[in-house]
Design a protein around this motif. Sequence first.
Motif, short mmCIF file in Angstrom:
data_model
loop_
_atom_site.label_atom_id
_atom_site.label_comp_id
_atom_site.label_asym_id
_atom_site.label_seq_id
_atom_site.Cartn_x
_atom_site.Cartn_y
_atom_site.Cartn_z
N TYR A 150 -4.80 -4.56 2.98
CA TYR A 150 -3.36 -4.27 2.91
C TYR A 150 -2.90 -3.98 1.49
O TYR A 150 -1.94 -3.22 1.29
CB TYR A 150 -2.55 -5.39 3.56
CG TYR A 150 -2.55 -5.29 5.07
CD1 TYR A 150 -1.84 -4.26 5.71
CD2 TYR A 150 -3.25 -6.18 5.86
CE1 TYR A 150 -1.86 -4.14 7.09
CE2 TYR A 150 -3.27 -6.08 7.24
CZ TYR A 150 -2.57 -5.05 7.86
OH TYR A 150 -2.59 -4.93 9.22
N ALA A 151 -3.56 -4.55 0.48
CA ALA A 151 -3.26 -4.17 -0.90
C ALA A 151 -3.55 -2.69 -1.11
O ALA A 151 -2.79 -1.99 -1.81
CB ALA A 151 -4.08 -5.02 -1.87
N ASP A 183 0.97 6.44 -0.37
CA ASP A 183 2.33 6.96 -0.25
C ASP A 183 2.36 7.98 0.89
O ASP A 183 1.96 9.14 0.72
CB ASP A 183 2.73 7.60 -1.59
CG ASP A 183 4.12 8.24 -1.52
OD1 ASP A 183 4.87 7.98 -0.55
OD2 ASP A 183 4.44 9.03 -2.43
N VAL A 213 -3.59 -0.40 1.42
CA VAL A 213 -2.59 0.30 2.23
C VAL A 213 -1.30 0.51 1.43
O VAL A 213 -0.68 1.59 1.46
CB VAL A 213 -2.30 -0.48 3.52
CG1 VAL A 213 -1.03 0.04 4.22
CG2 VAL A 213 -3.48 -0.39 4.48
N ASP A 214 -0.91 -0.52 0.69
CA ASP A 214 0.37 -0.47 -0.03
C ASP A 214 0.35 0.52 -1.20
O ASP A 214 1.42 0.85 -1.75
CB ASP A 214 0.74 -1.86 -0.52
CG ASP A 214 1.11 -2.80 0.63
OD1 ASP A 214 1.46 -2.29 1.72
OD2 ASP A 214 1.03 -4.03 0.46
N ARG A 228 0.70 -4.61 10.73
CA ARG A 228 0.57 -5.49 9.57
C ARG A 228 -0.12 -6.80 9.91
O ARG A 228 -0.21 -7.69 9.07
CB ARG A 228 1.94 -5.80 8.96
CG ARG A 228 2.78 -4.61 8.59
CD ARG A 228 2.23 -3.73 7.49
NE ARG A 228 1.94 -4.42 6.24
CZ ARG A 228 1.74 -3.79 5.08
NH1 ARG A 228 1.82 -2.46 5.02
NH2 ARG A 228 1.45 -4.47 3.99
#
Length: 425
Positions: free
Chosen positions: A398-399, A405, A401-402, A413
Amino acid sequence: MNVLLIGSGGREHALAWALSASPMLTRLFVAPGNAGIAEIAECVALDVADHAAVARFCKANDIRLVVVGPEGPLVAGIVDDLLAAGIRTFGPTAAAARLEGSKAFTKDLCARHGIPTAAFGVFTDSETAKAFVRTQGAPIVVKADGLAAGKGVVVAQTVAEADAAIDDMLGGGFGAAGARIVVEEFMEGEEASFFALCDGRTALPLATAQDHKRVHDGDTGPNTGGMGAYSPAPVMSEELIRRTMDEIIRPTLRAMRAEGSPFTGILYAGLMITARGPRLVEYNVRFGDPEAQVLMMRLKDDLMLLILGALDGVLATMSVRWRPESALTVVMAAKGYPGAYHRGSVIRGVEAAAALPDVQVFHAGTLREGGLLKANGGRVLNVTALGRDVQEAKARAYAAVDLIDWPEGFCRRDIGWRAIAREKA
């Protein structure tokens, strides 16, 4: 050795990534591939439905091995046609691929050979199917018999929902895939994905995995092709693995051989872990997507060597090694998926995400146009990470994924929530 990999999704990017690490590889071609695959292989615009054209390409480019990723070409008999042309091809024949191509075939095989699965009926007319539903009650499961891209399954909570699903499928909602349907018992338990590499006689168990089929957090919303996965699956204890091999996988191999359709390739059992033990939900005849992504991240051995071992019929002498870490993948999809969605939106930040330690971003539905990376499908990216446990792998994924853009995309999630709950318990 020159190799041709057939497919264009995240599964094929993961397989191409693993194959490209083999010291036996000379050139890797992928047909048709995608923007991510093009970074590590030569993508070719072959019509894979034209088996003669594929054979001509193989002979012109000295292809010594073809690996078939998706189920469609397998069910359509591409392995049979390439083998007839003298080209070594990894995957089941059309007769063996019926294990995925026809749910009714698989159910009947299970009934004949005592392989544990849900009670079922097979129907081609709605009134008989609805009468069966009324004798069984709800919840109950209605499935299109043929290939439906992971979407031809309705878990009906009421008899009315089951009736609607029957009318939809037999009324043409899934085309030829729904001309025949399977209505089956709703099994209580936890689902898991189990993979075995097969050479027609011997099955070599691979790592376990668990995926998330529902589109939204909390396992809500419609079924999809898969919104994320992790490996290993904590629910699959050593005892459950042993029982799955003894009660489901090996009996299936024996049954297929006895019925004249020996199975060579990847046998993927969707399991329900019930109070009575593992029961077969359905078979696929190839690597899962997105399960392949987490399996390839954990595989220590040479994928090419394993494939050749299956084709040579020597799996009884082989074993497979896995990294001890957990792997987790998050599917980033176009908004609207699994319904209508827009193609062509621009995606930025993938390079930054892929630069994080122990992270790989596998492309599923992408293309490059004018120097820009664009979405070209429903499921578009598979952001995959390793960690000491599922919780750490999830945090890393998820780091990554973030850092991507893509306002027109979305993801769940909560991938890995079942495994993390077990780790915290």
